[in-house]
Design an enzyme around this catalytic site. Structure first.
Site, PDB file in Angstrom:
ATOM      1  N   ARG A 141      14.604   0.847   8.250  1.00  0.00           N
ATOM      2  CA  ARG A 141      13.254   0.763   8.806  1.00  0.00           C
ATOM      3  C   ARG A 141      13.213   1.145  10.287  1.00  0.00           C
ATOM      4  O   ARG A 141      12.136   1.206  10.884  1.00  0.00           O
ATOM      5  CB  ARG A 141      12.709  -0.657   8.642  1.00  0.00           C
ATOM      6  N   TYR A 144      10.891   3.835  12.054  1.00  0.00           N
ATOM      7  CA  TYR A 144       9.504   3.449  12.323  1.00  0.00           C
ATOM      8  C   TYR A 144       9.433   2.380  13.407  1.00  0.00           C
ATOM      9  O   TYR A 144       8.720   2.535  14.404  1.00  0.00           O
ATOM     10  CB  TYR A 144       8.864   2.940  11.030  1.00  0.00           C
ATOM     11  N   SER A 188      -1.606  -2.338  -2.282  1.00  0.00           N
ATOM     12  CA  SER A 188      -1.818  -1.207  -3.194  1.00  0.00           C
ATOM     13  C   SER A 188      -0.924  -1.324  -4.426  1.00  0.00           C
ATOM     14  O   SER A 188      -1.369  -1.041  -5.553  1.00  0.00           O
ATOM     15  CB  SER A 188      -1.595   0.126  -2.468  1.00  0.00           C
TER      16      SER A 188
END
Length: 310
Positions: A141, A144, A188
Site C-alpha cells: 500500500r 499510495y 462497492s
C-alpha cells in the site's frame, strides 16, 4: 465566475465536484487520464465544461490561466493503485509538482485531495490531524500512502517558498453514486455481491472498523475549505466520525438488498488498517461542517445507482 481546473474530474469524487462548480456558474476545465475515471460520469455536462484527456505525470499543456486548481487525480482503491504502483507514486508526487508549478504560474489557489491513508494502520484512535501516522514505507500500500504523504510535503514547501495559497483535506472512506462497482472497496464490494445474490466477502473476522462519508457531504467540505482565508491551509480531516465494523456494514447492506446468503470470510490483506475514524473538530470549528447523510440513507442511494449498473 472563476476559471477552475479539476484534475481527476471524470472520477467518482471529481465528477461530483465538477457538478457543484458548474451549478455555481464557474468555467470548469476537467482533466483526466481515464485510468479509473469515466466519461460516463460527466456525459451530462457535455457542452458545459472543457474536457481534456491527460496524465498529470506528464507536463501540463498550456490551458491558459486558472483562479483555482483542485487536484483529485490518483487511483484511490487498493485494486487500482496496486495495479501499477510506480505510476501511482508518480501520479501523487510528479503530478503534484506539475500542478504546483501551474499554480505558481497562474497565481492560483490550489487544493490537494489527500487521504486518511497518510495515518497508515494507526496507533492513535480516532485520528486527529496532528497525528503523524504509522505507515509501512515498503508494503504493497506504500505507493499510495507514501505518495500522498509526499504530495502534502510538496504543497507545504511550495507555500513556504513561493507564497502560493494551498488547501489540503484528508479524505476518509467515502461512498455514493458513480463509485466504480469493481473498485474493490468494501461498500462497492458488498453492494455488488449482494445485488448478485453472492456471499459478501469479509476480510479478517469483520471486527475492523471504518467510517463512511456520503459523497455529497464530502464535496460540501471541499468547497467550504476552498472558500477560507489564505492562512487556513489544512490538512483538515473530512469524513464521518460514526464508526462501523465490517460485520455491521454487511448486515445493513444485506437488509437493504434482501440478500440472505451467508458471509464469506477471507484472510486480512497486508497492512489493512484495523481502525479508521476521523476526528473532525477542525472541520466543525473552521468550516462549520459535519456530515448530514446517515449511512442507511446513503446506502439506499448507492444501491439504487448500482442496481442499474450491475
Amino acid at each position: 465566475m472563476k476559471r477552475i481546473l479539476v484534475t481527476g474530474g471524470a472520477g467518482f469524487l471529481g465528477s461530483h465536484l465538477v457538478d457543484r462548480l458548474v451549478e455555481q456558474g464557474h468555467e470548469v476545465v476537467c482533466l483526466d487520464n481515464l485510468q479509473t475515471g469515466s466519461l460516463e460520469n460527466i456525459k451530462h455536462l457535455q457542452g458545459k465544461i472543457t474536457f481534456l484527456q491527460h496524465d498529470i505525470t506528464e507536463a501540463i499543456p498550456d490551458l491558459g490561466g486558472f483562479d483555482e486548481i483542485y487536484n483529485l487525480a490518483c487511483p484511490a482503491s487498493p485494486v487500482h493503485y496496486q495495479a501499477n504502483p510506480i505510476h501511482t507514486f508518480k501520479t501523487s508526487v510528479l503530478g503534484a509538482l506539475n500542478l504546483l508549478e501551474l499554480a505558481c504560474k497562474s497565481k492560483a489557489k490550489i487544493f490537494q485531495a489527500s487521504t486518511s491513508e497518510v495515518y497508515g494502520d494507526p496507533l492513535v484512535h480516532p485520528q486527529p490531524e496532528n497525528y503523524w501516522g504509522h505507515v509501512n514505507p515498503n508494503g504493497i500500500r506504500s505507493c499510495y500512502d507514501e505518495g500522498k504523504r509526499g504530495a502534502e510535503t510538496l504543497f507545504f514547501d511550495y507555500a513556504r517558498l513561493y507564497d502560493i495559497e494551498i488547501k489540503i483535506v484528508r479524505i476518509f472512506n467515502t461512498y455514493g453514486p458513480r463509485m466504480d462497482p469493481r473498485d474493490g472497496r468494501v461498500v462497492s464490494n458488498f453492494i455488488v455481491q449482494s445485488l448478485e445474490n453472492k456471499p459478501l466477502t469479509v476480510y479478517g473476522d469483520g471486527t475492523q472498523t471504518r467510517s463512511f462519508c456520503y459523497v455529497d457531504d464530502l464535496i460540501e467540505g471541499f468547497l467550504r475549505l476552498m472558500a477560507t482565508p489564505k492562512e487556513i491551509q489544512g490538512p483538515i480531516n473530512l469524513g464521518n466520525p460514526n464508526e462501523f465494523t465490517m460485520l455491521e456494514l454487511a448486515e445493513k447492506v444485506l437488509n437493504l438488498t434482501g440478500n440472505k446468503t451467508p458471509l464469506k470470510f477471507e484472510p486480512l490483506p497486508q497492512d489493512d488498517p484495523k481502525q479508521r475514524q476521523p476526528v473532525i473538530d477542525e472541520a466543525k470549528k473552521i468550516l462549520e461542517w459535519e456530515p448530514k447523510v446517515m449511512l442507511e440513507e446513503g446506502l439506499k442511494n448507492t444501491i439504487a445507482y448500482f442496481s442499474v449498473k450491475v
